[in-house]
Design a protein around this motif. Sequence first.
Motif, PDB file in Angstrom:
ATOM      1  N   SER A  45       0.847  -1.197   0.000  1.00 55.02           N
ATOM      2  CA  SER A  45       0.000   0.000   0.000  1.00 55.02           C
ATOM      3  C   SER A  45       0.880   1.244   0.000  1.00 55.02           C
ATOM      4  CB  SER A  45      -0.934   0.003   1.222  1.00 55.02           C
ATOM      5  OG  SER A  45      -0.180   0.093   2.426  1.00 55.02           O
ATOM      6  N   ASP A  46       2.102   1.100  -0.527  1.00 56.25           N
ATOM      7  CA  ASP A  46       3.082   2.186  -0.576  1.00 56.25           C
ATOM      8  C   ASP A  46       2.776   3.087  -1.770  1.00 56.25           C
ATOM      9  OD1 ASP A  46       5.223   3.791  -0.132  1.00 56.25           O
ATOM     10  OD2 ASP A  46       6.752   2.311  -0.657  1.00 56.25           O
ATOM     11  N   LEU A  47       1.795   3.959  -1.586  1.00 53.92           N
ATOM     12  CA  LEU A  47       1.344   4.855  -2.644  1.00 53.92           C
ATOM     13  C   LEU A  47       2.276   6.064  -2.757  1.00 53.92           C
ATOM     14  CD1 LEU A  47      -2.469   4.718  -1.799  1.00 53.92           C
ATOM     15  CD2 LEU A  47      -1.223   3.384  -3.505  1.00 53.92           C
ATOM     16  N   PRO A  48       2.189   6.799  -3.854  1.00 57.47           N
ATOM     17  CA  PRO A  48       3.070   7.984  -3.996  1.00 57.47           C
ATOM     18  C   PRO A  48       2.978   8.962  -2.838  1.00 57.47           C
ATOM     19  CG  PRO A  48       2.021   7.455  -6.082  1.00 57.47           C
ATOM     20  CD  PRO A  48       1.405   6.552  -5.061  1.00 57.47           C
ATOM     21  N   GLY A  49       1.835   9.044  -2.183  1.00 60.22           N
ATOM     22  CA  GLY A  49       1.678   9.952  -1.053  1.00 60.22           C
ATOM     23  C   GLY A  49       2.098   9.360   0.276  1.00 60.22           C
ATOM     24  N   GLY A  50       2.552   8.118   0.301  1.00 58.77           N
ATOM     25  CA  GLY A  50       2.967   7.467   1.533  1.00 58.77           C
ATOM     26  C   GLY A  50       2.201   6.175   1.761  1.00 58.77           C
ATOM     27  N   LEU A  51       2.545   5.505   2.851  1.00 63.32           N
ATOM     28  CA  LEU A  51       1.895   4.235   3.170  1.00 63.32           C
ATOM     29  C   LEU A  51       0.421   4.453   3.492  1.00 63.32           C
ATOM     30  CD1 LEU A  51       4.397   2.252   5.417  1.00 63.32           C
ATOM     31  CD2 LEU A  51       3.475   1.545   3.207  1.00 63.32           C
ATOM     32  N   ASP A  52      -0.431   3.679   2.830  1.00 64.97           N
ATOM     33  CA  ASP A  52      -1.863   3.791   3.060  1.00 64.97           C
ATOM     34  C   ASP A  52      -2.280   2.813   4.150  1.00 64.97           C
ATOM     35  OD1 ASP A  52      -4.431   4.658   2.735  1.00 64.97           O
ATOM     36  OD2 ASP A  52      -4.860   3.389   1.000  1.00 64.97           O
ATOM     37  N   ASP A  53      -3.196   3.226   5.020  1.00 71.66           N
ATOM     38  CA  ASP A  53      -3.806   2.328   5.981  1.00 71.66           C
ATOM     39  C   ASP A  53      -4.952   1.602   5.297  1.00 71.66           C
ATOM     40  OD1 ASP A  53      -2.073   3.284   7.883  1.00 71.66           O
ATOM     41  OD2 ASP A  53      -3.467   4.785   8.642  1.00 71.66           O
ATOM     42  N   LEU A  54      -5.130   0.333   5.627  1.00 70.40           N
ATOM     43  CA  LEU A  54      -6.051  -0.512   4.884  1.00 70.40           C
ATOM     44  C   LEU A  54      -7.184  -1.003   5.767  1.00 70.40           C
ATOM     45  CD1 LEU A  54      -3.400  -2.594   2.921  1.00 70.40           C
ATOM     46  CD2 LEU A  54      -4.842  -0.764   2.020  1.00 70.40           C
ATOM     47  N   ILE A  55      -8.357  -1.127   5.146  1.00 68.63           N
ATOM     48  CA  ILE A  55      -9.556  -1.597   5.826  1.00 68.63           C
ATOM     49  C   ILE A  55     -10.071  -2.828   5.091  1.00 68.63           C
ATOM     50  CG2 ILE A  55     -11.939  -1.045   6.472  1.00 68.63           C
ATOM     51  CD1 ILE A  55     -11.117   1.915   6.502  1.00 68.63           C
ATOM     52  N   GLY A  56     -10.224  -3.922   5.821  1.00 62.47           N
ATOM     53  CA  GLY A  56     -10.919  -5.088   5.295  1.00 62.47           C
ATOM     54  C   GLY A  56     -10.273  -5.746   4.097  1.00 62.47           C
ATOM     55  N   VAL A  57      -8.944  -5.827   4.032  1.00 65.53           N
ATOM     56  CA  VAL A  57      -8.301  -6.499   2.905  1.00 65.53           C
ATOM     57  C   VAL A  57      -8.111  -7.985   3.221  1.00 65.53           C
ATOM     58  CG1 VAL A  57      -7.132  -4.409   2.117  1.00 65.53           C
ATOM     59  CG2 VAL A  57      -5.970  -5.957   3.707  1.00 65.53           C
ATOM     60  N   LEU A  58      -8.101  -8.787   2.183  1.00 66.38           N
ATOM     61  CA  LEU A  58      -7.817 -10.217   2.280  1.00 66.38           C
ATOM     62  C   LEU A  58      -6.727 -10.516   1.248  1.00 66.38           C
ATOM     63  CD1 LEU A  58      -8.282 -13.120   3.188  1.00 66.38           C
ATOM     64  CD2 LEU A  58     -10.233 -13.239   1.615  1.00 66.38           C
ATOM     65  N   ILE A  59      -5.537 -10.831   1.729  1.00 61.16           N
ATOM     66  CA  ILE A  59      -4.388 -11.090   0.854  1.00 61.16           C
ATOM     67  C   ILE A  59      -3.866 -12.471   1.221  1.00 61.16           C
ATOM     68  CG2 ILE A  59      -2.077 -10.325   0.183  1.00 61.16           C
ATOM     69  CD1 ILE A  59      -2.992  -7.470   0.924  1.00 61.16           C
ATOM     70  N   PHE A  60      -3.982 -13.428   0.301  1.00 62.37           N
ATOM     71  CA  PHE A  60      -3.639 -14.800   0.660  1.00 62.37           C
ATOM     72  C   PHE A  60      -3.100 -15.570  -0.545  1.00 62.37           C
ATOM     73  CE2 PHE A  60      -7.941 -15.025  -0.856  1.00 62.37           C
ATOM     74  CZ  PHE A  60      -8.071 -16.261  -1.458  1.00 62.37           C
ATOM     75  N   SER A  61      -2.264 -16.560  -0.205  1.00 65.30           N
ATOM     76  CA  SER A  61      -1.741 -17.528  -1.190  1.00 65.30           C
ATOM     77  C   SER A  61      -0.962 -16.867  -2.313  1.00 65.30           C
ATOM     78  CB  SER A  61      -2.890 -18.377  -1.761  1.00 65.30           C
ATOM     79  OG  SER A  61      -3.526 -19.101  -0.736  1.00 65.30           O
ATOM     80  N   ASN A  62      -0.183 -15.853  -1.975  1.00 64.43           N
ATOM     81  CA  ASN A  62       0.715 -15.236  -2.939  1.00 64.43           C
ATOM     82  C   ASN A  62       2.168 -15.564  -2.585  1.00 64.43           C
ATOM     83  OD1 ASN A  62      -1.312 -13.334  -4.397  1.00 64.43           O
ATOM     84  ND2 ASN A  62      -1.632 -12.921  -2.221  1.00 64.43           N
ATOM     85  N   ASN A  63       3.034 -15.638  -3.605  1.00 64.96           N
ATOM     86  CA  ASN A  63       4.471 -15.829  -3.423  1.00 64.96           C
ATOM     87  C   ASN A  63       5.188 -14.592  -3.953  1.00 64.96           C
ATOM     88  OD1 ASN A  63       4.097 -18.502  -2.505  1.00 64.96           O
ATOM     89  ND2 ASN A  63       4.052 -19.259  -4.597  1.00 64.96           N
TER      90      ASN A  63
END
Length: 744
Positions: free
Chosen positions: A423-441
Amino acid sequence: MQNWLFFLAVETVVLVCTVTNSSAQVPGTVLGRDGKLAYVANDPAYRAYASLTGRADDPNRVHTDLFAPLVSQHDDLLFADVRGQFLYGGGAEGNLGLAYRHMFDNSFIVGTYGFYDVKRSTNENTFHQAAFGIELLSDLFDARWNGYIPEGGSAHAAQATAVVSGGNLVVQNNTERAYYGTDAEVGMLLWRLPQWCDSEVRAFAGGYHFDTNSPTANSISGPRIRAELRSFDLPFLAIDSRMTVGFQYQYDSVRHSQTAATIGIRMPFGLDRHRRRKMTHLERRMTDVIVRDVDVVAAVTPTPNGQETAVHAIYEFEIGSVTVLDARTDDLPNAVATATTDSVIIDGGSGNLELDEPIEVQLGQQLLAGGLRVKGADTGIQAKFGTPIKITGTDDTKAVILTADHSIISGFDIYGGKHGISSDLPGGLDDLIGVLIFSNNVSDAADSGFRFGTLDPLSVIAHNRSTGNGNHGFDIELNEGEFYQNNSLGNVGNGFDLFDNDGEVTLNRSLRNEGFGFYAGDNSGKFNLNEAYENDASGFDFADNNGEINNNLSADNGLQGFTFAANNGTVKGNAAFDNGSLGFDFVDNNGTIQENLAFDNGSVGFDFADNYGDFLDNSSSGNGLVGYFFNNNYGNVLRNTANLNGDEGFFFTDNIFGGVFSGNTASVNGDVGFLFSNNDGDFVDNVADANGLTGFRFAENSGTGTFEGNSADFNGDLGYEGVNNGTASANTGTGNVSGGDSFP
């Protein structure tokens, strides 16, 4: 493959066959009306044989065939035909046939037959079928027709498939069906080569049609051509032996182009001396293999009304409407950003991707890789959609995938870029709500593999792998969500760098990272059942624990197993072994340290400055120096054990007034069992047994101290060594080398 088999067989015939023709009449022979040899008196007309055939097909298979005459005369033959075949990758079939052939005037043959077939398909379904046919054979020509009738209701469930229907991803339930049908062909002799084992080449052409009673099934119809090279009476086998090499091609709109090559050997039963002559050409045709479809024709078809809503196989979110992209998509990042469907699937069927711009997932978007495992929302039957994909980021200053609130990202192999998923956007690190990130390499990112700001309590990071990245494997400013079953391997920084954790970190593994296995500046959540192995620094490093650190394992790390600036929560059931320095390192304990295990660490098992809380039921064994090393006890040190440590079992300064030191055991340590300065609290019911020097060594039991019920046995020097100015009673000892068996 097919051509190779054909030409190999031809070369074999050329090399091993010799001219074996014999047309002269011999005693006891009978000639037919055409003057050709008909039969020899007392010779069996036709012999049984067995054959073995390899078939290069899709799938490859092996055939066995047993030809068994039941009634055998020169012009009449009733025989059994028993067949079996075995498919590479699973599946088998058996055929039991009864056939009758009659030779008319040594000129042509008419035959009829029936079969019972049973098939076990690769989908583990069983089908039964009746087959029947008629044939007309001569020396020069063939004509045959077959019919196939499977048992009624011959349909069984088959593996489901995931398909896009009406713009949505659905699970299509399928049925495997046996088809009824017919085939026919005609053939002719092309040429004969008498000098090569009386070899001959025959060609055939025909067609087939199969159908089934299902509105979703297509009929299977098409042409078929084939050719065979046959060599007879092979000199390296026996009279009536036969080698057959064949090639076949057929096409239909369901199975498309199909080619097959065969090579088979037939061997008769019985001894050669029982056969006085070679069969005539037409007699050989009486024993030709019955030609029919090689197996029960079965195909997988969609089950009518069998579509279900597709949900993810594990997390059960609905896939919904889909946009499918792949390596052929122009400007793929823009295609993702402008997609209006619930899910975007990036499929690897057309190859992998290289990107110099990040994929920016949109609010609420589901970004999924091919190879997606889904299940039907109603039945739970599982299926897979698409092909896995590898995405390489070519710009080390940009993340490969940028996430957003309420998004789902799953299934990707990601290489390069600044971060794999971030979530490293040009304006800085974004805080995240309700994300599901799974099974990635994620591998080989220039910075951390996964990089986020705050993950809220609804966020889940699970089943991901981060390997060989330039900084941390997982790098999060504040985790309030769930970290579950992730792996971090060989990263330059820490395996998991959670600056603060207020969520749950469970069943993760950190291996061979150059920094800490796990780092948290402050833990107010839960660290449970995680593992840290062979990291260069400590396995687990916490600035302050105000939550739970339970049942974690830290082994073979370069420095400490567990490091805490302070403990104000619970540290329970953890294990530290074979670490280079300390097993557990605390500055203070104001909480509970309970049932932990430290063994075979390089120096001290448990090291802490002061205990103000509860230190209960821990075990320290086989460490290089001291089992437990700390300054003062203001709380409770109860029922801990120290065994086989290199120096002292327990080494501390004072048990302060109000402190309770009770029920602890120090056994077989290299030096002193309990070494401390003063007891100003309660020091009761402790045991020092078989230590290298003194059992209990201290300066003074002071006026406020109680020293009672302790036991010192079989120590290498004194049992007790110290001065009593307080309360001391019932302290016993036996077998200490230099005495001191009681105190005072």
